[in-house]
Design an enzyme around this catalytic site. Sequence first.
Site, PDB file in Angstrom:
ATOM      1  N   GLU A  42      29.387 -28.542 -49.895  1.00 18.08           N
ATOM      2  CA  GLU A  42      28.527 -29.714 -50.115  1.00 18.08           C
ATOM      3  C   GLU A  42      27.121 -29.267 -50.509  1.00 18.08           C
ATOM      4  O   GLU A  42      26.447 -29.918 -51.315  1.00 18.08           O
ATOM      5  CB  GLU A  42      28.515 -30.597 -48.856  1.00 18.08           C
ATOM      6  CG  GLU A  42      29.834 -31.359 -48.725  1.00 18.08           C
ATOM      7  CD  GLU A  42      30.210 -31.750 -47.314  1.00 18.08           C
ATOM      8  OE1 GLU A  42      29.365 -31.693 -46.406  1.00 18.08           O
ATOM      9  OE2 GLU A  42      31.392 -32.112 -47.117  1.00 18.08           O
ATOM     10  N   GLU A  55      37.201 -22.895 -47.402  1.00 15.21           N
ATOM     11  CA  GLU A  55      37.351 -24.349 -47.385  1.00 15.21           C
ATOM     12  C   GLU A  55      37.623 -24.867 -48.794  1.00 15.21           C
ATOM     13  O   GLU A  55      36.673 -25.052 -49.574  1.00 15.21           O
ATOM     14  CB  GLU A  55      36.073 -25.002 -46.865  1.00 15.21           C
ATOM     15  CG  GLU A  55      35.709 -24.600 -45.455  1.00 15.21           C
ATOM     16  CD  GLU A  55      34.811 -25.645 -44.805  1.00 15.21           C
ATOM     17  OE1 GLU A  55      35.200 -26.173 -43.775  1.00 15.21           O
ATOM     18  OE2 GLU A  55      33.745 -25.938 -45.368  1.00 15.21           O
ATOM     19  N   HIS A  66      27.922 -23.962 -47.574  1.00 12.89           N
ATOM     20  CA  HIS A  66      28.984 -24.977 -47.537  1.00 12.89           C
ATOM     21  C   HIS A  66      29.112 -25.598 -48.929  1.00 12.89           C
ATOM     22  O   HIS A  66      28.108 -25.758 -49.629  1.00 12.89           O
ATOM     23  CB  HIS A  66      28.633 -26.042 -46.490  1.00 12.89           C
ATOM     24  CG  HIS A  66      29.759 -27.004 -46.240  1.00 12.89           C
ATOM     25  ND1 HIS A  66      30.011 -28.062 -47.083  1.00 12.89           N
ATOM     26  CD2 HIS A  66      30.703 -27.048 -45.278  1.00 12.89           C
ATOM     27  CE1 HIS A  66      31.078 -28.720 -46.635  1.00 12.89           C
ATOM     28  NE2 HIS A  66      31.509 -28.126 -45.537  1.00 12.89           N
ATOM     29  N   GLY A 114      37.384 -33.513 -46.153  1.00  9.25           N
ATOM     30  CA  GLY A 114      37.149 -34.943 -45.974  1.00  9.25           C
ATOM     31  C   GLY A 114      38.151 -35.820 -46.704  1.00  9.25           C
ATOM     32  O   GLY A 114      37.950 -37.032 -46.828  1.00  9.25           O
ATOM     33  N   SER A 129      40.014 -30.827 -43.578  1.00  7.97           N
ATOM     34  CA  SER A 129      40.910 -31.783 -42.915  1.00  7.97           C
ATOM     35  C   SER A 129      41.744 -31.151 -41.804  1.00  7.97           C
ATOM     36  O   SER A 129      42.931 -31.473 -41.648  1.00  7.97           O
ATOM     37  CB  SER A 129      41.807 -32.486 -43.941  1.00  7.97           C
ATOM     38  OG  SER A 129      41.013 -33.235 -44.852  1.00  7.97           O
ATOM     39  N   LYS A 157      27.893 -32.232 -39.909  1.00 13.74           N
ATOM     40  CA  LYS A 157      27.285 -32.751 -41.148  1.00 13.74           C
ATOM     41  C   LYS A 157      26.124 -33.699 -40.802  1.00 13.74           C
ATOM     42  O   LYS A 157      25.435 -33.470 -39.820  1.00 13.74           O
ATOM     43  CB  LYS A 157      28.353 -33.415 -42.015  1.00 13.74           C
ATOM     44  CG  LYS A 157      29.555 -32.493 -42.223  1.00 13.74           C
ATOM     45  CD  LYS A 157      30.463 -32.908 -43.330  1.00 13.74           C
ATOM     46  CE  LYS A 157      31.588 -31.884 -43.438  1.00 13.74           C
ATOM     47  NZ  LYS A 157      32.486 -32.132 -44.560  1.00 13.74           N
ATOM     48  N   ASN A 187      31.503 -28.782 -37.597  1.00 14.48           N
ATOM     49  CA  ASN A 187      30.404 -29.047 -38.520  1.00 14.48           C
ATOM     50  C   ASN A 187      30.154 -30.555 -38.527  1.00 14.48           C
ATOM     51  O   ASN A 187      30.929 -31.313 -39.100  1.00 14.48           O
ATOM     52  CB  ASN A 187      30.813 -28.547 -39.922  1.00 14.48           C
ATOM     53  CG  ASN A 187      29.818 -28.942 -40.986  1.00 14.48           C
ATOM     54  OD1 ASN A 187      28.715 -29.410 -40.697  1.00 14.48           O
ATOM     55  ND2 ASN A 187      30.195 -28.757 -42.248  1.00 14.48           N
TER      56      ASN A 187
HETATM   57  P1  PGA Z   1      36.652 -31.989 -42.847  1.00 16.18           P
HETATM   58  O1  PGA Z   1      35.366 -31.083 -43.200  1.00 16.18           O
HETATM   59  O2  PGA Z   1      37.300 -31.368 -41.622  1.00 16.18           O
HETATM   60  O3  PGA Z   1      36.117 -33.359 -42.603  1.00 16.18           O
HETATM   61  O4  PGA Z   1      37.559 -31.918 -44.022  1.00 16.18           O
HETATM   62  C1  PGA Z   1      35.396 -29.696 -43.093  1.00 16.18           C
HETATM   63  C2  PGA Z   1      34.086 -29.108 -43.555  1.00 16.18           C
HETATM   64  O5  PGA Z   1      33.507 -29.601 -44.525  1.00 16.18           O
HETATM   65  O6  PGA Z   1      33.593 -28.131 -42.970  1.00 16.18           O
END
Ligand code: PGA
Length: 252
Positions: free
Chosen positions: A99, A169, A97, A175, A214, A11, A9
Amino acid sequence: MRKPIIAGNWKMFKTAGQAVFLVQDLEPLLDGVKDVEVIVCPPAIALKSVSTVLEQDKPLVALGAQNMHWEEEGAYTGEISPTMLLDLGVKYVIIGHSERRQMFCETDETVNKKVKSALAHGLIPIMCCGETLEQRESDQVANVIGGQVAKGLAGLTDEDVAGMVIAYEPIWAIGTGRTATPEQANDTCGLVRETVRQSFGDAADAVRVLYGGSVKPDNVDSLMATSDIDGALVGGACLDPESFARIIRFNA
Ligand code: PGA
């Protein structure tokens, strides 16, 4: 046997031109990779350029989008429809997601509309769920995840669910560099699967459940060694071709 999926992803990173370079750097690192589905989800503006590179060179890697609207067309300024994604060669679409839920007002109801629309158009949804740290610390994981999964999948058939992907997640792991332990991640992915089983029976054995938050080269192997984690949704680490390739070669 469920075929593993490693999805990146991206982003809101990479211009259309940079996206092509990233994919071109990744491809040679995947020689000999098999028995895993690899998905890249660049920003919408880069889908076209990435699609062109993938079509020519690397059928191993499939194209995914990060979001879509549920309608085919209409007065929805700034939105992108399922038919527009299909036209660009998109096969998967991330839906709901955290976010988007936290910053762009997505709800279980809009997630459900999007999942239904994706399936109706032949796109494979990667439906996301996840709890906050506060919810985990107050013992609400089962409630929150069970609720998000049940509401997101409401009204689907067993066959629909069997063919889709669900990504667990935990918001506190995205992140942050703070990964769920393999046990925490596997237990919650198991909970996702049991929630699916309650309404869709054996589809639970076919649906692929990914862990995200992560995921890095140094923790992917232990996550993938568990019973209920069928793959990873990778954010930060997918922007570096070497680390994404290492994640794709989990347990190598
Ligand atoms: P990350 O993000 O691996 O940077 O933690 C995962 C995601 O949001 O899909």
